[in-house]
Design a protein around this motif. Structure first.
Motif, PDB file in Angstrom:
ATOM      1  N   UNK A  33       0.787  -1.215   0.000  1.00 20.57           N
ATOM      2  CA  UNK A  33       0.000   0.000   0.000  1.00 20.57           C
ATOM      3  C   UNK A  33       0.820   1.266   0.000  1.00 20.57           C
ATOM      4  N   UNK A  34       2.072   1.184   0.494  1.00 27.41           N
ATOM      5  CA  UNK A  34       2.872   2.417   0.541  1.00 27.41           C
ATOM      6  C   UNK A  34       4.163   2.366  -0.267  1.00 27.41           C
ATOM      7  N   UNK A  35       4.604   1.197  -0.681  1.00 22.13           N
ATOM      8  CA  UNK A  35       5.889   1.124  -1.401  1.00 22.13           C
ATOM      9  C   UNK A  35       5.818   1.855  -2.737  1.00 22.13           C
ATOM     10  N   UNK A  36       4.847   1.485  -3.574  1.00 23.19           N
ATOM     11  CA  UNK A  36       4.755   2.106  -4.893  1.00 23.19           C
ATOM     12  C   UNK A  36       4.266   3.537  -4.848  1.00 23.19           C
ATOM     13  N   UNK A  37       3.317   3.831  -3.940  1.00 19.81           N
ATOM     14  CA  UNK A  37       2.714   5.159  -3.893  1.00 19.81           C
ATOM     15  C   UNK A  37       3.512   6.144  -3.058  1.00 19.81           C
ATOM     16  N   UNK A  38       4.587   5.692  -2.419  1.00 16.05           N
ATOM     17  CA  UNK A  38       5.436   6.623  -1.666  1.00 16.05           C
ATOM     18  C   UNK A  38       6.065   7.662  -2.587  1.00 16.05           C
ATOM     19  N   UNK A  39       6.090   7.386  -3.880  1.00 22.74           N
ATOM     20  CA  UNK A  39       6.663   8.331  -4.838  1.00 22.74           C
ATOM     21  C   UNK A  39       5.856   9.624  -4.866  1.00 22.74           C
ATOM     22  N   UNK A  40       4.605   9.603  -4.404  1.00 15.98           N
ATOM     23  CA  UNK A  40       3.795  10.820  -4.323  1.00 15.98           C
ATOM     24  C   UNK A  40       4.515  11.878  -3.496  1.00 15.98           C
ATOM     25  N   UNK A  41       5.187  11.467  -2.428  1.00 19.22           N
ATOM     26  CA  UNK A  41       5.923  12.408  -1.572  1.00 19.22           C
ATOM     27  C   UNK A  41       7.420  12.384  -1.862  1.00 19.22           C
ATOM     28  N   UNK A 240      -2.146   0.099   4.519  1.00 16.37           N
ATOM     29  CA  UNK A 240      -0.788   0.530   4.195  1.00 16.37           C
ATOM     30  C   UNK A 240      -0.777   1.860   3.476  1.00 16.37           C
ATOM     31  N   UNK A 241      -1.730   2.051   2.571  1.00 12.40           N
ATOM     32  CA  UNK A 241      -1.859   3.305   1.835  1.00 12.40           C
ATOM     33  C   UNK A 241      -2.171   4.457   2.789  1.00 12.40           C
ATOM     34  N   UNK A 242      -3.059   4.242   3.764  1.00  8.61           N
ATOM     35  CA  UNK A 242      -3.401   5.279   4.738  1.00  8.61           C
ATOM     36  C   UNK A 242      -2.213   5.608   5.639  1.00  8.61           C
ATOM     37  N   UNK A 357      -3.185   6.724 -11.896  1.00  2.29           N
ATOM     38  CA  UNK A 357      -3.165   8.138 -12.254  1.00  2.29           C
ATOM     39  C   UNK A 357      -3.881   8.971 -11.196  1.00  2.29           C
ATOM     40  N   UNK A 358      -5.027   8.495 -10.717  1.00  3.22           N
ATOM     41  CA  UNK A 358      -5.750   9.215  -9.672  1.00  3.22           C
ATOM     42  C   UNK A 358      -4.987   9.207  -8.354  1.00  3.22           C
ATOM     43  N   UNK A 359      -4.316   8.102  -8.042  1.00 11.40           N
ATOM     44  CA  UNK A 359      -3.543   8.020  -6.801  1.00 11.40           C
ATOM     45  C   UNK A 359      -2.324   8.946  -6.841  1.00 11.40           C
ATOM     46  N   UNK A 360      -1.633   8.980  -7.981  1.00 12.10           N
ATOM     47  CA  UNK A 360      -0.444   9.815  -8.100  1.00 12.10           C
ATOM     48  C   UNK A 360      -0.780  11.293  -8.237  1.00 12.10           C
ATOM     49  N   UNK A 361      -2.028  11.590  -8.575  1.00 11.90           N
ATOM     50  CA  UNK A 361      -2.433  12.978  -8.805  1.00 11.90           C
ATOM     51  C   UNK A 361      -2.759  13.724  -7.521  1.00 11.90           C
ATOM     52  N   UNK A 362      -2.763  13.042  -6.373  1.00  8.27           N
ATOM     53  CA  UNK A 362      -3.200  13.693  -5.138  1.00  8.27           C
ATOM     54  C   UNK A 362      -2.334  14.898  -4.772  1.00  8.27           C
ATOM     55  N   UNK A 363      -1.054  14.871  -5.128  1.00  8.24           N
ATOM     56  CA  UNK A 363      -0.173  15.994  -4.797  1.00  8.24           C
ATOM     57  C   UNK A 363      -0.510  17.235  -5.624  1.00  8.24           C
ATOM     58  N   UNK A 364      -1.229  17.054  -6.747  1.00  6.51           N
ATOM     59  CA  UNK A 364      -1.571  18.177  -7.617  1.00  6.51           C
ATOM     60  C   UNK A 364      -2.926  18.799  -7.301  1.00  6.51           C
ATOM     61  N   UNK A 365      -3.695  18.173  -6.414  1.00  9.16           N
ATOM     62  CA  UNK A 365      -5.023  18.681  -6.104  1.00  9.16           C
ATOM     63  C   UNK A 365      -4.939  19.921  -5.224  1.00  9.16           C
ATOM     64  N   UNK A 366      -6.001  20.721  -5.277  1.00 10.80           N
ATOM     65  CA  UNK A 366      -6.058  21.929  -4.457  1.00 10.80           C
ATOM     66  C   UNK A 366      -6.095  21.543  -2.972  1.00 10.80           C
ATOM     67  N   UNK A 371      -3.364  15.604   3.308  1.00 10.87           N
ATOM     68  CA  UNK A 371      -4.781  15.333   3.519  1.00 10.87           C
ATOM     69  C   UNK A 371      -5.405  14.705   2.284  1.00 10.87           C
ATOM     70  N   UNK A 372      -5.056  15.212   1.101  1.00 15.12           N
ATOM     71  CA  UNK A 372      -5.618  14.664  -0.139  1.00 15.12           C
ATOM     72  C   UNK A 372      -5.205  13.211  -0.348  1.00 15.12           C
ATOM     73  N   UNK A 373      -3.955  12.902  -0.026  1.00 19.67           N
ATOM     74  CA  UNK A 373      -3.488  11.517  -0.154  1.00 19.67           C
ATOM     75  C   UNK A 373      -4.213  10.626   0.850  1.00 19.67           C
TER      76      UNK A 373
END
Length: 549
Positions: A33-41, A240-242, A357-366, A371-373
């Motif tokens: 849940x966090x290994x691949x999506x950690x790239x968001x941060x 894991x994602x949370x 795409x939606x998961x990686x886009x959280x850093x671009x949201x207003x 919080x968005x992630x």
């Protein structure tokens, strides 16, 4: 091996053995849940501007005016500055910007001295450490794509290894690969080394998930299997994602974040003694004594008395199809399995594009990225719960169609939301993420039900491999925001709606036993067949005769 579930019915559905397998198999999924999506941060791009060296003797007024405005919002440029030689000349002559000098006539230049980054959110990311901005900005989405290339490769290799050497050994080897190489990644001296290690981490990440998913699916009984394959592994993945944004909120340096996320991976070593090999797989390999030993141990844990003979002679003398080694070519060998495979590959591919795409886009949201992630992770909890409910009482084919079609529709609606209604746009995106997440959980469990034991891990791994074409391109869908904010949503929404329609061609598996051999698979019904198809005993005999000839 057609009566495996009948032969092990004496164990019951939810004894100590099943609870142990369910819990520990689900626990192994948490790091995914966090290994691949950690790239968001880890690879986020903070606001930046060209660096003006302190040794350049500019007045405060000229230093503050050294960055030209650009775009419709007339915001400070991130990749250019006014030519410093010109500014220094104006400063020495005592001229003022905008008063004595028309700034539109001042020549510009690139960020020749590097960049100055906003440190209010992150201490460091790989973007700030290796300057992955402006002319090098393509490297930022490529970082995620390299990871998903590793996932693609791992999907191709691990499924066949698991079907040949066993679910358990592949599960633990790939967990070790994922943990060890992520820790090595912490010491990366360059972006290229980081990406090379990230590729290997991707290989381990998907291999771990697929092996755990198939192992639990094959060991658990019909009712518990549905809970495990829909809500079980998915909810632990979401946990894991949370955990990711919570951990990232307190650790703002990318190296320390990776270290903090992956040190707990060593806690999984004792799991080796609590997770057994799949008895179904052992039987398919003719290793009956080992399979019986696991079942007898399970009976002891469940406090039930096993029969003298657990598996019948028919099962011990497995047909040639079950004993021979299968590989990826079997997924396209016959017309029926080829049609099912190709359709599922297309479905998996589109679901993966939309989800990642939606998961990686959280850093671009207003709003706040953390919080968005976290919100993006939280919406997965009800999505997986709904998936479990759907799988309990609803047919698979319409369930997959409705989730895909609904998700695509909400993504298409985002383009009609005015810019000042950012909260409504986020709500629509999270609703679309909800539906796409449900579709991802459904297609995982649906695929495992359609394919036989002798090919199940290869099939799920290959479907996952096909989906990685989507996940590899997903970061670049987000990159299209630089051309048009609505363009990614239009493309993702259209693809998801069309794929939802395509999913209606798949066979139905609701209420059907898990197939153990290729001859037990259902026919590809296309648009016409309304009821599930199963081979009769006569047709099975005919297929066996055909194989012998």
């Amino acid at each position: 091996m057609t009566d495996y579930e009948a032969a092990t019915a004496f164990l019951g559905e939810w004894g100590r053995f099943q609870r142990q397998v369910f819990f520990f198999a689900c626990m192994t999924v948490i790091p995914n849940g966090f290994v691949g999506l950690s790239v968001v941060f880890v690879a986020d791009t903070p606001p930046h501007r060209c660096l003006v060296p302190a040794q350049i003797n500019l007045t405060a007024a000229w230093r503050n005016s050294s960055i030209p405005p650009e775009g419709e919002g007339r915001e400070a440029s991130s990749c250019s500055r006014y030519k410093l030689d010109e500014l220094l000349s104006f400063s020495e002559r005592g001229l003022l910007p905008g008063v004595d000098v028309n700034m539109s006539n001042v020549p510009k230049e690139g960020c020749l001295d590097g960049w100055e980054y906003d440190r209010s959110v992150y201490i460091s990311t790989i973007v700030t450490e290796w300057d992955l901005v402006c002319d090098q900005s393509w490297r930022q989405p490529l970082t995620s794509s390299v990871f998903f290339c590793g996932v693609f490769t791992g999907s191709f290799i691990s499924g066949q290894l698991s079907d040949r050497y066993g679910r358990k050994i592949v599960l633990f080897v790939t967990m070790a690969v994922q943990t060890v190489f992520t820790l090595i990644q912490v010491f990366s001296p360059s972006w290229a080394v980081f990406c090379a290690l990230y590729f290997v981490v991707g290989m381990g990440q998907i291999s771990n998930f697929v092996a755990a998913f198939v192992l639990g699916t094959e060991i658990l009984g019909p009712r518990v299997r549905i809970i495990f394959s829909t809500a079980g592994v998915s909810l632990f993945f979401a946990a894991g994602y949370m955990f990711l944004p919570l951990c990232a909120f307190f650790i703002r340096d990318w190296r320390m974040l990776l270290l903090g996320l992956n040190l707990p991976g060593f806690l999984y070593v004792p799991f080796w003694w609590f997770i057994p090999e799949s008895p179904r797989w052992l039987l398919s390999q003719g290793r009956v004594e080992e399979a019986e030993a696991i079942i007898r141990d399970a009976a002891k844990k469940n406090k039930t008395e096993p029969p003298t003979v657990i598996f019948s002679p028919l099962q011990k003398d497995a047909p040639p199809e079950e004993k021979k080694a299968h590989n990826i070519c079997d997924l396209i060998r016959s017309r029926n399995i080829r049609r099912i495979s190709v359709t599922l590959w297309l479905v998996w591919n589109t679901v993966s594009i939309a989800y990642f795409a939606l998961s990686l886009n959280t850093a671009n949201l207003h709003g706040d990225a953390y919080f968005n992630c976290f919100l993006s992770a939280v919406v997965e909890i009800p999505a997986y719960t709904l998936t479990w409910v759907i799988f309990q009482w609803c047919s698979r084919r319409p369930s997959l169609f409705s989730s895909l079609f609904t998700g695509g529709l909400f993504l298409l609606l985002i383009r009609f939301i005015p810019a000042h209604l950012s909260s409504l746009a986020i709500a629509l995106e999270m609703t679309g993420k909800f539906a796409v997440t449900a579709a991802f959980a459904i297609v995982y469990a649906y695929t495992a039900e359609l394919y036989p034991t002798v090919l199940r891990t290869t099939a799920v791994g290959t479907c996952s491999m096909a989906s990685r074409i989507g996940s590899i391109t997903a970061p670049f869908f987000i990159y299209l925001r630089s051309y048009s904010v609505s363009l990614p949503y239009i493309l993702m929404g259209s693809l998801t709606v069309l794929t939802g329609l395509l999913s209606l061609l798949l066979p139905e598996s609701y209420g059907m036993p898990l197939p153990d051999t290729i001859t037990h698979m259902q026919r590809f019904p296309g648009c016409c067949q309304k009821t599930p198809y199963t081979l009769t005993h006569i047709e099975e005999g005919e297929n066996t005769a055909e194989r012998k000839t």
